[in-house]
Write a protein that holds these residues in place. Structure first.
Motif, short mmCIF file in Angstrom:
data_model
loop_
_atom_site.label_atom_id
_atom_site.label_comp_id
_atom_site.label_asym_id
_atom_site.label_seq_id
_atom_site.Cartn_x
_atom_site.Cartn_y
_atom_site.Cartn_z
N PRO A 1 0.82 -1.23 0.00
CA PRO A 1 0.00 0.00 0.00
C PRO A 1 0.84 1.27 0.00
CG PRO A 1 -0.11 -1.10 2.14
CD PRO A 1 0.55 -2.05 1.20
N PHE B 1 0.77 4.14 -2.89
CA PHE B 1 0.60 5.54 -2.48
C PHE B 1 1.66 6.43 -3.12
CE2 PHE B 1 1.21 9.14 0.38
CZ PHE B 1 -0.09 9.54 0.64
N TYR C 1 1.08 6.97 -6.94
CA TYR C 1 -0.12 7.70 -7.38
C TYR C 1 -0.32 9.05 -6.68
CZ TYR C 1 -1.73 3.72 -10.12
OH TYR C 1 -1.83 2.73 -11.07
N THR C 2 0.61 9.44 -5.82
CA THR C 2 0.51 10.77 -5.19
C THR C 2 1.74 11.63 -5.45
OG1 THR C 2 1.50 10.04 -3.09
CG2 THR C 2 -0.92 9.88 -3.30
N ALA D 1 5.35 10.33 3.02
CA ALA D 1 4.50 9.15 3.04
C ALA D 1 4.66 8.32 4.31
CB ALA D 1 4.78 8.28 1.81
N VAL E 1 -5.56 12.40 6.35
CA VAL E 1 -6.13 11.64 5.24
C VAL E 1 -7.64 11.71 5.32
CG1 VAL E 1 -6.31 9.38 4.13
CG2 VAL E 1 -4.15 10.08 5.17
N VAL F 1 -5.45 13.82 0.49
CA VAL F 1 -4.43 13.75 1.53
C VAL F 1 -3.75 15.10 1.62
CG1 VAL F 1 -2.65 12.96 -0.08
CG2 VAL F 1 -2.37 12.51 2.35
N LEU G 1 -6.61 11.82 -4.15
CA LEU G 1 -6.18 10.43 -4.14
C LEU G 1 -6.82 9.66 -5.29
CD1 LEU G 1 -6.36 9.59 -0.32
CD2 LEU G 1 -4.33 10.11 -1.69
N VAL H 1 -5.47 4.20 -4.81
CA VAL H 1 -4.89 4.51 -3.50
C VAL H 1 -5.95 4.41 -2.42
CG1 VAL H 1 -3.71 6.25 -2.13
CG2 VAL H 1 -3.17 6.03 -4.55
N SER I 1 -6.58 0.89 -1.67
CA SER I 1 -5.43 0.24 -1.03
C SER I 1 -5.34 0.57 0.45
CB SER I 1 -4.15 0.65 -1.74
OG SER I 1 -3.02 0.06 -1.14
N ILE I 2 -5.42 1.87 0.79
CA ILE I 2 -5.26 2.22 2.21
C ILE I 2 -6.54 2.04 3.01
CG2 ILE I 2 -3.36 3.79 1.71
CD1 ILE I 2 -5.20 6.13 2.03
#
Length: 360
Positions: free
Chosen positions: A172, A176, A179-180, A187, A195, A202, A217, A221, A224-225
């Motif tokens: 994850p 992140f 994609y960020t 991170a 978040v 974020v 996001l 992402v 995932s998180i």
């Protein structure tokens, strides 16, 4: 003039008197009368010099560094070795030669990038802070030349292999990063309080350039998180379920947040085939890779430009100070100009000429 005397209930000698119209009462910090007299004479001389010539003749690096930190202009990272080296050196004596020598002495085996980051940049910042207070001249420094590195970024298929090769705790986090465009430190020390899964957003509060920024996001992402089993404290945890340790100011090697995930990340790269094997000591094979955690940020920026062709938006979302700093991601996408090159005069004629030759 100053004289030394003692206060009741204090073992230390104090300096008391008037010098150049300035009333002084300061402790010498010592109970030794002879040493106190030496301190008095030195202090008296400093006050006279300051009154006649200004603070430029008495201000030291230690003074400037303390004031720099007091005004919140920086943090203590990399500063302790510099303080030990320069300490009571007068600001007027810290020139290009002095800084070059300091860089070589403090980091004899380091490359230009490390010396620049850990010596030239912080010393320059401190001297500029001091110059604003008229304690020294504005520094004009030449920095070590750094080799131009190749901009490494991952193609989507490479990134997918990397994600799938990650250990469960790392997957994850890598998603992140990809994609960020977050820096590794932004991170791994991200808190759940910053978040918002409902808004798919974020906020990075503490950033490299000192300015907070928010980033939308990507759905991948969020998914995932959202599957992480906790919703408080640090978002990303180690394989032991603990938050990642913060940098240790006392360790010169602890200069990058990426080092905290370096081993697991390199293992994932090996599983994904993103590297090569070279002979090691005793002819044992060693895995090498040019993919680091920071490559994920390069990858995000390159993908973003490919999809949007908007350097201004990329600058804002990535937290770069100037748009010039993101031009390299446009250069990485040179293939976008291929069609325009093919449309130049004669190109089509050349194709026709080839066709005629084939017919004849």
């Amino acid at each position: 003039m100053l004289k030394i005397c003692k206060r009741p209930k204090s073992p230390y000698w104090i300096m008391r008197g008037t010098v150049r119209g300035q009333s002084i009462e300061e402790s010498t910090g010592t109970a030794d009368k002879k040493l106190a007299e030496e301190i008095r004479a030195k202090r008296e001389n400093e006050i006279i010099n300051e009154a006649v010539y200004g603070k430029t003749v008495i201000m030291t690096f230690a003074h400037a560094l303390a004031d720099y930190l007091e005004h919140g202009a920086g943090n203590k990272r990399f500063l302790t070795p510099l303080l030990d080296h320069f300490n009571t050196t007068l600001l007027k004596d810290i020139d290009q030669h002095a800084i070059d020598l300091a860089a070589k002495k403090l980091y004899p085996n380091a490359g230009p990038a490390t010396r620049n980051r850990q010596v030239y940049t912080p010393v320059s910042a401190i001297l500029r802070h001091a110059a604003r207070k008229k304690w020294c001249d504005v520094p004009i420094l030449a920095r070590p030349k750094q080799p131009k590195g190749k901009l490494r970024w991952l193609k989507p298929e490479e990134a997918e292999k990397l994600v799938e090769a990650c250990a469960p705790h790392l997957k994850p986090l890598v998603v992140f990063l990809l994609y960020t465009g977050a820096r590794a430190g932004e991170a791994i020390w991200l808190d759940w309080s910053n978040v918002n899964l409902d808004k798919a957003q974020v906020t990075f509060v503490k950033t490299k350039n000192g300015e907070a920024r928010s980033v939308p996001l990507h759905p991948r992402v969020v998914q995932s998180i959202a599957n992480l089993p906790h919703r408080d404290g640090a978002v990303f945890l180690t394989h032991k379920g603990n938050p990642y340790e913060r940098p240790d100011p006392g360790k010169d090697a602890d200069t990058s947040a990426g080092t905290h995930i370096g081993s697991a990340f390199k293992t994932a790269c090996k599983r994904a085939g993103l590297g090569w094997i070279v002979p090691g000591k005793g002819k044992q094979p060693v895995f090498k890779t040019d993919v680091t955690p920071h490559v994920c940020r390069h990858t995000w920026a390159t993908w973003h430009y490919q999809a949007n062709r908007d350097l201004t938006a990329l600058q804002k979302l990535g937290g770069w100070k100037t748009v010039a700093m993101v031009f390299r991601y446009a250069h990485a996408n040179v293939e976008e100009h291929a069609k325009g090159i093919q449309n130049l005069p004669w190109g089509n004629q050349g194709e026709k000429s080839q066709e005629k030759t084939a017919i004849s």
